[in-house]
Write a protein that holds these residues in place. Structure first.
Motif, PDB file in Angstrom:
ATOM      1  N   THR A 136      29.590  37.380 111.038  1.00 45.30           N
ATOM      2  CA  THR A 136      28.803  38.584 110.773  1.00 45.30           C
ATOM      3  C   THR A 136      27.760  38.331 109.698  1.00 45.30           C
ATOM      4  O   THR A 136      28.073  37.766 108.647  1.00 45.30           O
ATOM      5  N   GLY A 137      26.506  38.732 109.961  1.00 45.52           N
ATOM      6  CA  GLY A 137      25.478  38.712 108.935  1.00 45.52           C
ATOM      7  C   GLY A 137      24.247  37.911 109.304  1.00 45.52           C
ATOM      8  O   GLY A 137      24.215  37.174 110.292  1.00 45.52           O
ATOM      9  N   ASP A 138      23.203  38.058 108.483  1.00 50.52           N
ATOM     10  CA  ASP A 138      21.966  37.301 108.660  1.00 50.52           C
ATOM     11  C   ASP A 138      22.177  35.862 108.185  1.00 50.52           C
ATOM     12  O   ASP A 138      22.836  35.614 107.170  1.00 50.52           O
ATOM     13  N   ILE A 139      21.580  34.919 108.918  1.00 47.30           N
ATOM     14  CA  ILE A 139      21.675  33.503 108.534  1.00 47.30           C
ATOM     15  C   ILE A 139      20.290  32.861 108.592  1.00 47.30           C
ATOM     16  O   ILE A 139      19.375  33.374 109.244  1.00 47.30           O
ATOM     17  N   ALA A 140      20.143  31.742 107.915  1.00 45.77           N
ATOM     18  CA  ALA A 140      18.893  30.989 107.927  1.00 45.77           C
ATOM     19  C   ALA A 140      19.210  29.510 108.051  1.00 45.77           C
ATOM     20  O   ALA A 140      20.345  29.071 107.846  1.00 45.77           O
ATOM     21  N   ILE A 141      18.180  28.734 108.382  1.00 45.35           N
ATOM     22  CA  ILE A 141      18.287  27.283 108.463  1.00 45.35           C
ATOM     23  C   ILE A 141      17.283  26.684 107.494  1.00 45.35           C
ATOM     24  O   ILE A 141      16.115  27.080 107.479  1.00 45.35           O
ATOM     25  N   LEU A 142      17.739  25.754 106.660  1.00 48.07           N
ATOM     26  CA  LEU A 142      16.857  25.010 105.760  1.00 48.07           C
ATOM     27  C   LEU A 142      16.793  23.574 106.274  1.00 48.07           C
ATOM     28  O   LEU A 142      17.705  22.776 106.064  1.00 48.07           O
ATOM     29  N   ARG A 161      22.630  36.915 112.973  1.00 53.59           N
ATOM     30  CA  ARG A 161      21.207  36.926 113.329  1.00 53.59           C
ATOM     31  C   ARG A 161      20.469  35.849 112.541  1.00 53.59           C
ATOM     32  O   ARG A 161      20.530  35.819 111.305  1.00 53.59           O
ATOM     33  N   LEU A 162      19.786  34.957 113.266  1.00 54.58           N
ATOM     34  CA  LEU A 162      18.973  33.936 112.622  1.00 54.58           C
ATOM     35  C   LEU A 162      17.641  34.553 112.205  1.00 54.58           C
ATOM     36  O   LEU A 162      16.836  34.947 113.048  1.00 54.58           O
ATOM     37  N   VAL A 163      17.399  34.631 110.898  1.00 56.20           N
ATOM     38  CA  VAL A 163      16.206  35.329 110.402  1.00 56.20           C
ATOM     39  C   VAL A 163      15.071  34.382 110.023  1.00 56.20           C
ATOM     40  O   VAL A 163      13.911  34.803 109.969  1.00 56.20           O
ATOM     41  N   LYS A 164      15.379  33.111 109.773  1.00 54.46           N
ATOM     42  CA  LYS A 164      14.321  32.218 109.299  1.00 54.46           C
ATOM     43  C   LYS A 164      14.736  30.760 109.443  1.00 54.46           C
ATOM     44  O   LYS A 164      15.879  30.402 109.192  1.00 54.46           O
ATOM     45  N   ILE A 165      13.763  29.919 109.852  1.00 51.09           N
ATOM     46  CA  ILE A 165      13.913  28.465 109.756  1.00 51.09           C
ATOM     47  C   ILE A 165      12.907  28.001 108.713  1.00 51.09           C
ATOM     48  O   ILE A 165      11.693  28.117 108.908  1.00 51.09           O
ATOM     49  N   ALA A 166      13.386  27.525 107.584  1.00 48.08           N
ATOM     50  CA  ALA A 166      12.534  27.060 106.490  1.00 48.08           C
ATOM     51  C   ALA A 166      12.519  25.539 106.463  1.00 48.08           C
ATOM     52  O   ALA A 166      13.447  24.888 106.957  1.00 48.08           O
ATOM     53  N   TYR A 167      11.481  24.974 105.871  1.00 49.55           N
ATOM     54  CA  TYR A 167      11.332  23.521 105.830  1.00 49.55           C
ATOM     55  C   TYR A 167      11.131  23.031 104.394  1.00 49.55           C
ATOM     56  O   TYR A 167      10.166  23.404 103.735  1.00 49.55           O
ATOM     57  N   GLY A 168      12.051  22.199 103.937  1.00 53.31           N
ATOM     58  CA  GLY A 168      11.949  21.620 102.599  1.00 53.31           C
ATOM     59  C   GLY A 168      11.306  20.253 102.586  1.00 53.31           C
ATOM     60  O   GLY A 168      11.159  19.635 101.526  1.00 53.31           O
ATOM     61  N   ASN A 169      10.931  19.755 103.785  1.00 54.52           N
ATOM     62  CA  ASN A 169      10.240  18.467 103.931  1.00 54.52           C
ATOM     63  C   ASN A 169      11.006  17.283 103.344  1.00 54.52           C
ATOM     64  O   ASN A 169      10.410  16.279 102.946  1.00 54.52           O
ATOM     65  N   ASP A 170      12.338  17.415 103.298  1.00 53.00           N
ATOM     66  CA  ASP A 170      13.183  16.366 102.715  1.00 53.00           C
ATOM     67  C   ASP A 170      12.720  15.997 101.307  1.00 53.00           C
ATOM     68  O   ASP A 170      12.834  14.849 100.867  1.00 53.00           O
ATOM     69  N   ASP A 171      12.196  16.992 100.604  1.00 53.47           N
ATOM     70  CA  ASP A 171      11.801  16.850  99.209  1.00 53.47           C
ATOM     71  C   ASP A 171      12.727  17.721  98.372  1.00 53.47           C
ATOM     72  O   ASP A 171      12.915  18.908  98.668  1.00 53.47           O
ATOM     73  N   PHE A 213      14.750  23.003  97.057  1.00 49.55           N
ATOM     74  CA  PHE A 213      15.288  23.911  96.030  1.00 49.55           C
ATOM     75  C   PHE A 213      14.527  25.239  96.056  1.00 49.55           C
ATOM     76  O   PHE A 213      15.118  26.326  96.081  1.00 49.55           O
ATOM     77  N   THR A 214      13.190  25.144  96.093  1.00 47.76           N
ATOM     78  CA  THR A 214      12.342  26.343  96.100  1.00 47.76           C
ATOM     79  C   THR A 214      12.509  27.143  97.381  1.00 47.76           C
ATOM     80  O   THR A 214      12.522  28.385  97.367  1.00 47.76           O
ATOM     81  N   GLU A 215      12.632  26.451  98.507  1.00 48.79           N
ATOM     82  CA  GLU A 215      12.816  27.144  99.789  1.00 48.79           C
ATOM     83  C   GLU A 215      14.147  27.891  99.825  1.00 48.79           C
ATOM     84  O   GLU A 215      14.234  28.998 100.358  1.00 48.79           O
ATOM     85  N   MET A 216      15.204  27.302  99.262  1.00 51.50           N
ATOM     86  CA  MET A 216      16.498  27.983  99.188  1.00 51.50           C
ATOM     87  C   MET A 216      16.372  29.240  98.345  1.00 51.50           C
ATOM     88  O   MET A 216      16.874  30.318  98.724  1.00 51.50           O
ATOM     89  N   GLN A 217      15.706  29.122  97.227  1.00 51.76           N
ATOM     90  CA  GLN A 217      15.470  30.283  96.364  1.00 51.76           C
ATOM     91  C   GLN A 217      14.700  31.357  97.123  1.00 51.76           C
ATOM     92  O   GLN A 217      15.035  32.556  97.060  1.00 51.76           O
ATOM     93  N   GLY A 218      13.679  30.931  97.865  1.00 55.45           N
ATOM     94  CA  GLY A 218      12.866  31.875  98.621  1.00 55.45           C
ATOM     95  C   GLY A 218      13.647  32.603  99.702  1.00 55.45           C
ATOM     96  O   GLY A 218      13.450  33.801  99.932  1.00 55.45           O
ATOM     97  N   LEU A 219      14.544  31.900 100.371  1.00 58.80           N
ATOM     98  CA  LEU A 219      15.358  32.524 101.416  1.00 58.80           C
ATOM     99  C   LEU A 219      16.231  33.638 100.834  1.00 58.80           C
ATOM    100  O   LEU A 219      16.334  34.729 101.397  1.00 58.80           O
TER     101      LEU A 219
END
Length: 333
Positions: free
Chosen positions: A154-160, A189-199, A204-210
């Protein structure tokens, strides 16, 4: 007793019935094999490359690892061209792009250099063999299955993820999306696929943003060792620790502290050193004319044993392991 291959023996005769079969040639000595990772300073890639270099030393070859400091789609091109000029017997590459590298790798093969992709594949025409860490469908589905259990489905999920062009990441994400279509995930529910560019810092910033952008976020899957460790580092000091579940693919050594402090409950991975080890033996088998890369070819990969080439030139290392508090101290990589 270990099997010993004799170069002078061209035929093996089965006594009693008179059948004659060609023996597989021995691995050549002094093979020059170069590992070309996505980026030279990626901790996961370092472990995998070192596994390959250990195998090369084991069978008497000359190995090295070279590569870019970033994971851009074109960053590996100049290294491929240099390795061609050096007349390497084989190139073992974790591709940053499925298609952009193909013309250069085809040129390498036309010049007699064998090409093995591992971890992240190119289009099949760009290599002789692909060493896959595990079945791609199995990896993608297992990530969603694990997260589903951890958040009670149950709940919203994202992929980093890593980079938008990473072949392995995109294949796994495709299978994650297929798994999410099953009825038991109807409340996820998948709400976002974010990309950290293996950096590390961008991840770190993308996780914070999610976490800031999705207040109802319950879980994040990061199928990249850079992403999951950076995400865990942010989460460990965030008010969302214990509220947002993070899982994905990471090494036990980099994730141990986050499992023990409760930031991460469970995550998965195979042994990247074994992946590199297997890729090196596949490269040597190709360069020694033991195999050509066609389906049904077999070769022996040292301590890992015998492997068979599957459809589209794919060789699978084996299934991933799930790590948690109960078993993480049993592993050191």
């Amino acid at each position: 007793m270990k099997h010993r291959a004799f170069a002078l023996s061209a035929l093996t005769v089965t006594l009693g019935i008179g059948a004659v079969a060609l023996a597989q040639p021995a691995l050549k000595k002094g093979l020059k094999i170069a590992f070309l990772p996505k980026q030279i300073n990626n901790p996961y890639e370092v472990i995998a490359d070192n596994g390959g270099l250990a195998a090369i030393k084991e069978f008497g070859g000359v190995g090295k690892a070279v590569g870019p400091s970033d994971a851009g789609a074109s960053s590996q091109v100049s290294y491929i061209n240099t390795l061609i000029a050096q007349k390497q017997d084989a190139i073992v590459i974790a591709a940053n792009d499925a298609n952009a590298l193909v013309p250069y790798l085809k040129r390498a093969m036309q010049g007699g250099t064998k090409v093995v992709t591992f971890d992240s594949d190119t289009a099949p025409e760009g290599r002789n063999i692909f060493i896959n860490q595990a079945n791609s469908e199995g990896i993608g589905r297992a990530q969603v299955q694990l997260l589903g259990k951890l958040i009670n489905y149950t709940g919203d999920i994202a992929i980093l993820s890593a980079t938008p062009n990473a072949t392995n990441q995109n294949t796994w994400i495709k299978w994650m999306q297929e798994e999410l279509k099953l009825p038991k995930y109807k409340n996820m529910r998948l709400v976002k696929i974010a990309y950290g560019n293996d950096d590390d810092q961008k991840s770190f910033t993308e996780m914070q943003g999610l976490i800031q952008a999705y207040p109802n976020l319950k879980g994040v899957i990061s199928p990249t060792t850079v992403g999951i460790s950076a995400g865990a580092r942010y989460l460990s000091t965030s008010p969302s620790k214990g509220k947002v579940v993070l899982t994905g693919l990471g090494t036990p050594n980099q994730m141990r502290q986050f499992v023990k402090d409760g930031t991460v409950t469970a995550f998965q991975l195979w042994n990247p050193a074994d992946l590199g080890y297997l890729a090196a033996y596949a490269a040597a088998a190709l360069a020694s004319n033991q195999i050509t890369g066609k389906e049904g070819d077999t070769f022996t990969a040292g301590k890992l044993g015998k492997y068979t080439v599957g459809k589209n030139g794919e060789v699978v290392l084996g299934p991933p392991t799930t790590f948690d508090k109960a078993n993480i101290d049993k592993f050191n990589f």
